[in-house]
Structures are given as C-alpha cells and as structure tokens.
Scaffold this active site. Structure first.
Site, PDB file in Angstrom:
ATOM      1  N   SER A 310     -21.788  57.366  34.390  1.00  0.00           N
ATOM      2  CA  SER A 310     -21.734  58.531  33.315  1.00  0.00           C
ATOM      3  C   SER A 310     -20.278  59.138  33.438  1.00  0.00           C
ATOM      4  CB  SER A 310     -22.947  59.263  33.378  1.00  0.00           C
ATOM      5  OG  SER A 310     -22.839  60.235  34.362  1.00  0.00           O
ATOM      6  N   ASP A 311     -19.920  59.607  32.113  1.00  0.00           N
ATOM      7  CA  ASP A 311     -18.879  60.740  32.256  1.00  0.00           C
ATOM      8  C   ASP A 311     -19.496  62.051  32.867  1.00  0.00           C
ATOM      9  OD1 ASP A 311     -16.538  62.159  32.118  1.00  0.00           O
ATOM     10  OD2 ASP A 311     -16.267  61.645  29.953  1.00  0.00           O
ATOM     11  N   CYS A 312     -18.816  62.942  33.324  1.00  0.00           N
ATOM     12  CA  CYS A 312     -19.568  63.845  34.590  1.00  0.00           C
ATOM     13  C   CYS A 312     -20.385  65.010  33.557  1.00  0.00           C
ATOM     14  CB  CYS A 312     -18.363  64.544  35.250  1.00  0.00           C
ATOM     15  SG  CYS A 312     -17.566  63.461  36.212  1.00  0.00           S
TER      16      CYS A 312
END
Length: 792
Positions: A310-312
C-alpha cells in the site's frame, strides 16, 4: 590507615583502567557486525542457534518451500508483525528486523526510513528527475542510469545504510499539467511511460546471466523495484480536493487506454517484484481494497512475481479519511488482505490483523499467503543467502563515472525550445556573462524530490564560470518573486555583459507531492524580470526554464529580444554544468518535450478533477494530452530543436496486412462520422486475434548540418479516418540516433499490429480497426499507410 590506602589504590587502579580503555581502539568484539545476509552460521551461533535446524536456510530447497518453513515457525503474533513496512523480525527463529521502505526514483534517496546517509556514505549520485531523463528519449541511457542506481543501492546495503526493496519508479501518466508530481513521472504518453517503467525496473532488478530463468518466482534480483502508484492517481491537493479523499471517476475506455497500460508493461515486460496501490478511490472503491484491480488484474492477468504494497497509511486513510463503508480497523485490514494487499506501509496490519482473525473475518492461511510473497522476494534478493554483489562498496558510490553519467543525462534531456541562431555561444568572443534569476545559483532545487543527498552540486553559476567571467544577480529573492526590488540590479548587470542568461522557473514550493498548481504561469514578478532584463541587455538573452510542469512563456517565445529558450527540467546534481555545456555548444541539444505545454487559459477550461481524456462537449471541456487535445499550444508534445538539421528517408517493410478470420473470430462495429466509408468488417477484438502480424520501417537519418548531433526518431500511428472518438495519434516507437555532421545513420522498427494499431472503443473493447492506418515519423513530415483488411 592501611585499609584507607587499599581503597584508594583500588580507586586509582579502576580510574586508570577506565582511561586506558577509553583511549584504546575498539576491539573487534566491540564492533557490531554488519551481516549482509540472514543465513550466516556465525550469526546464528552468536544467538545460541544452530543454523542446521532451520529449513529456511537450506539452499538445496526451493524458495517457496523455504519461505513456508520460515512462516510455519512463527506464532500468529510474530506473523502479523512482519506485514508492516518496519518488519519486527523474530529473534527466536533467527529472523532479524527488516525495513521495507527505501526509494530510488532517480538515485538512492533518503525518503523513507530504510536508507540513511552519514559519514560512511555521505551521498549518492543524484540524476535528473525522471521527466527530464525521459526527455532524452534514450532507452539505453535509461537502462544505464538504473544499473548505476542499483549498484549504488546494493553498495549502500552492504555498508548497512539501506535496504534492498526500493519503491520506485512512479509511472503515473501526467494527465493534467497542474499535477504537483509531474517531475517524478515519464510524462503524458502511456506507451512512453510504460517503456520507461519497464526499462528502469529491469535495470534495477536484473542480474546478468539469469534472464532465462524458467521459474520467474525464483529469478535472482539485484534490488527489488516497485511500480507505483496504481492506479488513476494524479491529484495531490487542488482547491481543497486532496489525494486522500478523491474518487477518480474513470471510464473503462480511459482505464484500458491510458491509466493501466504503463502498469501492465511495468509488471509484465519489466517483471517487477512489487506494485503499490494508491490512496485514491476509483469509481467509488479504494484501490487497495479493490480485488478486481489487485488480485485479479495485477497478480492474475499480469502475473506479478512479487508482492503488492500500500501507499503509506492508505488503510488508515480508508478508515478515518474516506470512512469507506463505515469500516472498523479490523474490517479494513480484512478487506484489503482479501483484495490482494500483501504488505502495509503503515501499522494497521501489525495492529489489527490478529484481532480481525479472532473475529473470523480472515484466515491464517491468507496471512501466510502474503508472508510467502514477501519472503520469496527477499530470498531472490540474496537477503538470506548472500549475493554476487557483496564486493560493491563505497568506491562504487559517487564514482567519477557515475557523476559524469549524471551530467550526460542532463545534457541529453535538456530541450531547445527557441533559437534564432544565437546559440551556441562562442566562449572565445564572450568575456563577461550575466547569470540572473532565482535559479542562477540553484543547488537543491536542481535535484527535485525523492533525491537523497547528492555527491555534490554544480550550480549554473559554477557551470558558466568555466566559459566566461560571470556576474550574478538574483533578480528575485526566490521563485515566488514577491516584489520587484531586485530587478534593477539585474538590469544593470545585463547592460554590462556580453550575453545574459536568465535562470527562472518553479521549485518544490510550487509543484511537489501534496501540492498541485493553480495556474501555468511563472510565479510573482518573474515575467517582469525577464522582460525588463531582456530590454536592458547589451548582448543576446538566453532564457532557461527550470520546472517540470509546463509554463506558458508565450510572451518570451514571441519576444525578439529573447534570442533562445531552453527547458532544463530539474537537471540533477550536475545541472549547472550540463546547461552551460548546451549553451556554449560543448553538447548539441537533442531532448524532446515529454509533455504538452498548454496555454495559461487551459486551467480555466477544465477542472483538475474531471478525469476523461477526451473532450467533454457537454461542459465544453477540452481534451487532455497530445492524443486528445486539439487546441493551440505553447509547445507540443515531442517538440525540440537542435543546432543542426536532420532529414529522414523512410522505407516501409510492409504496407498491407490481410488477416483471415476463422468462424470463431467475429467483426465488431465501430461508430463512424460517415457510415458511407464504414468497412464491411470495421474491427475485430484483439483478444480473438492471434496478433502474429507485424509491419515495420527503416529510417535513414541524415545530418545536413556542420555539428554532430542526436535525433529522436518518433513514430506515431493514427487510426483510419472517420472513426469517432479516437486519438489524434499515439506514439508506437522511438529511438535516439547519433549522426555525425554530414553523415547518415539508420534505425529499424518492427511493430506488432495489435499493440501498435489497436484502439479502445467506447464500450471498453480493445479492437483492431480495418482500413488505412497512417504511420507518421516525426511531425508528420514523413508518413505512409498500413492497410488492415479482414476476410473470411
């Protein structure tokens, strides 16, 4: 008294010993050992473990079997603690902690906790930002840069200063000129973006001699790359609409035609070992929770050999920002795990997966599946067993060769936009040079974002000082240029100089991650600075634009007092040297714009939140990118001048493709502006065709000038006339060709008919139209037809 003496002697002895110990060099046993791989016998022994008891260190077994052994040894609590970016490790089974998050977009970066610079490694080579490197349209250069970055990354890992998993490149298509992250991307054309992505990923990952590995899940990796941000992500924060809450409403036509192809090329052609899902929603569903996009598309249809991250903090955004479905934390982690998300850049997986399992929302087998994907990648990297790159070290970081490559990349990417014959300047005839503007002494601005600490900086002032005596005036305090107080001294400098270089543009205060633009103009008083200095200058005026997104500089383009204009993007640590080399003719410019440069009024014609690429007639919205925008521009996509003149001679290899259809292949209808010209079989679904047909061309490029140079041969296809809603043209191939003065060079292209001539219709079908397809080389000066005919 004797007792007192004894105590005093003891105190003196202890003090003396302490002093001696403090002064002595540390013993080998005092220095922490930097183990470069997990399955090192001495490392296990130091922890009181016998490596022979651990099957995951048995190199005679497959990676998958070893990963299963490792996972099976963990408790549930230990398993979930490995699924955040800061994996905790499990000491009782010999597994150390690991930080997954490192970045290497255009050099090893210190963005993310996985990489750090210090006295051991004070910096790494910082290449131009991706947009400028793309402007070179030099595929071999892209590959060489990636190979150097991966070598420096591997060297830093060996020195204990980085990880092995790098979440780069950014391969989002630059749909709107206001997007703040355009500098990170390869531009607006999906084919160019995908080609860059696949090449860069290969350059980071590939290990020589292993490319023919039959089981791609066991293919060794140099470092692990990541295709991001998947998908339809290109808004940061525009007039209150931010990336965390934006719902991209995208047609299937635009998904298949624009947003998805770069990721498919990155995963399939690049064989990327990871992909990152983005914050935003697509058609109402958070990307990281969309099983169709993750499990079915990336892992299934595109056959990802690696993990999905995932993007953070994307899961947290789903819960607290988007409040999607009113999810609890356990609901959210269950949904994204089932959708195919393996690794959480964040702490939601470590915190909530166990309780989600206890609630019965997920199974332990689903957790094990994700663990298997991530640990097989680490095994392919040699994280457990060691690698052939153990000899890489400090000598391989910031080497003279790497620094020179950074300069060459900038030279090849810089685009000459205007030249009335003034350039190149002659250093033997120029004694005094005025270098003026907010970027005249640029250093940090040249490296953009995701840049880390460079080996060094060569500012424009330093670069030009190698050719003439330089007088420097700021003209503006910074790129915001909020007043005109510094313009008068700049004018005075220009009056005294033999030539004037104006260094203007944008920086990360205007366009960056988390920051979109609201206009396409130079900030503040920069335009006034340019006009007043041009009017005052004694000698020729050269304007250099340092920016990523397009800037409407029509005023300068049309101003006869400005003899030449260069676009330098963000040119990296050697930017000042590269710009000066171009201006003084040490290098002949050959870059091409990877973006359309729109006029300023474009931003008033269409909101950034409107996702369609095609014009929206209902609202009067113009199209986007060169493929669908039919208005006037400042400079078009692919534009770029040279100090010499090139001409083409084209020899097609095939101009007619007759394709026999069997009884299972059927004709598809297409809408035409005039049904009288519609063929009896307008098109056939690509998935129904064998796609074994090819066509090609050979281009002979002649340099008719007096200076050696490189020409970018750009090949476009245009669908048959009369089909409604298609693109104006699309890039299907490109090569940068060096041609000596007065010489010739040849380049050959071979095209797959389905990949190069297919279109996506309004129903989301990828079809191959019949009829005359136009193949254009360059700016349509040279073209020919390829006719596609279906028959039964």
């Amino acid at each position: 008294m004797a007792k007192t003496f004894t105590s005093l002697s003891l105190i003196i002895s202890v003090a003396f010993l302490a002093i001696c110990t403090a002064r002595r060099p540390p013993l080998v046993s005092d220095v922490p050992v930097n183990y470069t791989h997990v399955c090192e016998p001495s490392r296990f022994a130091k922890q009181g473990l016998d490596i022979a008891e651990f099957g995951y260190c048995d190199t005679s077994q497959s990676f998958e079997k070893r990963a299963k052994d490792l996972i099976d040894r963990m408790t549930l609590e230990e398993k979930v603690l490995q699924l955040g970016n800061s994996a905790a490790g499990a000491s009782k089974i010999g597994l150390p902690p690991y930080e997954w998050w490192s970045e290497a977009l255009h050099g090893v970066s210190n963005t993310g906790p996985g990489t750090n610079f210090d006295e051991v490694v004070p910096g790494a080579t910082s290449f131009p930002t991706v947009l400028l490197t793309t402007a070179s349209f030099n595929q071999s250069l892209w590959k060489t840069i990636g190979e150097v970055v991966s070598s420096e990354a591997r060297a830093m890992y060996n020195l204990g200063k980085s990880g092995l998993t790098f979440w780069s490149p950014n391969i989002n298509v630059a749909r709107d000129p206001r997007w703040g992250r355009i500098l990170e991307t390869p531009g607006e054309d999906p084919f160019v973006v995908g080609t860059y992505g696949a090449i860069y990923v290969r350059a980071l990952q590939d290990v020589e001699g292993t490319l023919n590995t039959t089981d791609l899940n066991s293919r060794p990796l140099k470092v692990a790359a990541c295709c991001k941000h998947y998908t339809a992500y290109d808004i940061e924060d525009w007039l209150g609409v931010d990336r965390f809450h934006f719902d991209a409403r995208v047609t299937e036509q635009d998904m298949l035609e624009t947003f998805q192809p770069p990721f498919e090329m990155c995963v399939r052609d690049g064989d990327a070992s990871s992909a990152m899902c983005s914050f935003n929603r697509v058609n109402g569903i958070p990307v990281c929770a969309d099983k169709t996009l993750l499990q079915d598309k990336i892992r299934g249809q595109w056959d990802l050999h690696g993990y999905i991250v995932s993007d953070c903090d994307s899961i947290e955004v789903m819960v607290h920002g988007q409040k999607w479905l009113g999810d609890t934390q356990e609901d959210a982690v269950s949904q994204v795990l089932k959708a195919g998300l393996d690794l959480d850049c964040g702490d939601y997986y470590p915190k909530y997966l166990k309780s989600a399992l206890m609630q019965g929302q997920i199974s332990e087998a689903e957790i094990d599946r994700s663990l298997k994907y991530i640990y097989v990648v680490l095994m392919r990297l040699g994280y457990f067993d060691g690698s052939p790159f153990s000899s890489l070290g400090k000598k391989d970081i910031c080497s003279n060769e790497n620094i020179e490559l950074a300069a060459e990349a900038a030279r090849e990417g810089i685009v000459l936009l205007k030249n009335n014959g003034t350039l190149p300047l002659n250093s033997s005839k120029l004694k005094k040079l005025a270098v003026i503007g907010p970027h005249a002494n640029a250093t940090k601005a040249m490296i953009g974002n995701y840049a880390g600490i460079p080996c060094r900086y060569v500012s424009p002032i330093e670069g030009f000082s190698a050719f003439a005596e330089v007088t420097y005036e700021m003209g503006c305090a910074d790129v915001a240029c909020k007043n005109d107080s510094l313009i008068f001294p700049a004018m005075e400098a220009a009056r005294e100089a033999d030539a004037t270089i104006l260094m203007v543009g944008l920086d990360l205060s205007v366009e960056a991650e988390g920051r979109d633009r609201v206009d396409l103009l130079l900030p503040g008083y920069q335009t006034q600075l340019i006009n007043q200095v041009a009017k005052a200058s004694k000698g020729p005026v050269i304007l250099v634009i340092m920016a990523a997104g397009c800037v409407d500089i029509s005023f300068a383009k049309n101003n006869e007092l400005i003899q030449a204009i260069l676009w330098a993007g963000y040119p990296g640590q050697e930017g000042g040297r590269a710009i000066a080399d171009i201006v003084f003719g040490k290098h002949n410019p050959g870059g091409r714009l990877p973006l359309t440069w729109y006029k300023a009024e474009y931003v008033d014609a269409v909101p950034m939140t409107s996702m369609p690429l095609r014009p929206v007639d209902e609202f009067g919205y113009p199209g986007r990118t060169y493929k669908f925008f039919n208005g006037s521009t400042v400079y078009p996509f692919g534009y770029g001048l040279s100090y010499t003149n090139f001409s083409y001679k084209i020899t097609p290899s095939k101009t007619a493709l007759k394709i026999k259809l069997n009884k299972y292949q059927h004709c598809n209808n297409l809408n035409y502006t005039n049904d009288d010209v519609k063929p009896f079989c307008p098109a056939v679904l690509v998935e129904d065709l064998g796609c074994e047909h090819e066509f090609g061309l050979e281009a002979t490029v002649e340099n008719a000038g007096k200076m050696d140079g490189s020409e970018v041969v750009m090949v476009y296809s245009k669908p048959p006339t009369g089909i409604t809603g298609t693109h104006a043209k699309q890039v299907i191939g490109f090569e940068r060709v060096f041609v000596p003065a007065g010489g010739k060079n040849k380049v050959k292209f071979t095209f797959d008919v389905c990949k190069s001539l297919a279109i996506v219709d309004g129903r989301g079908n990828k079809v191959l139209p019949s009829g005359l397809h136009t193949i254009m080389v360059g700016d349509a000066d040279v073209s020919f037809f390829v006719e596609v005919q279906f028959y039964q």
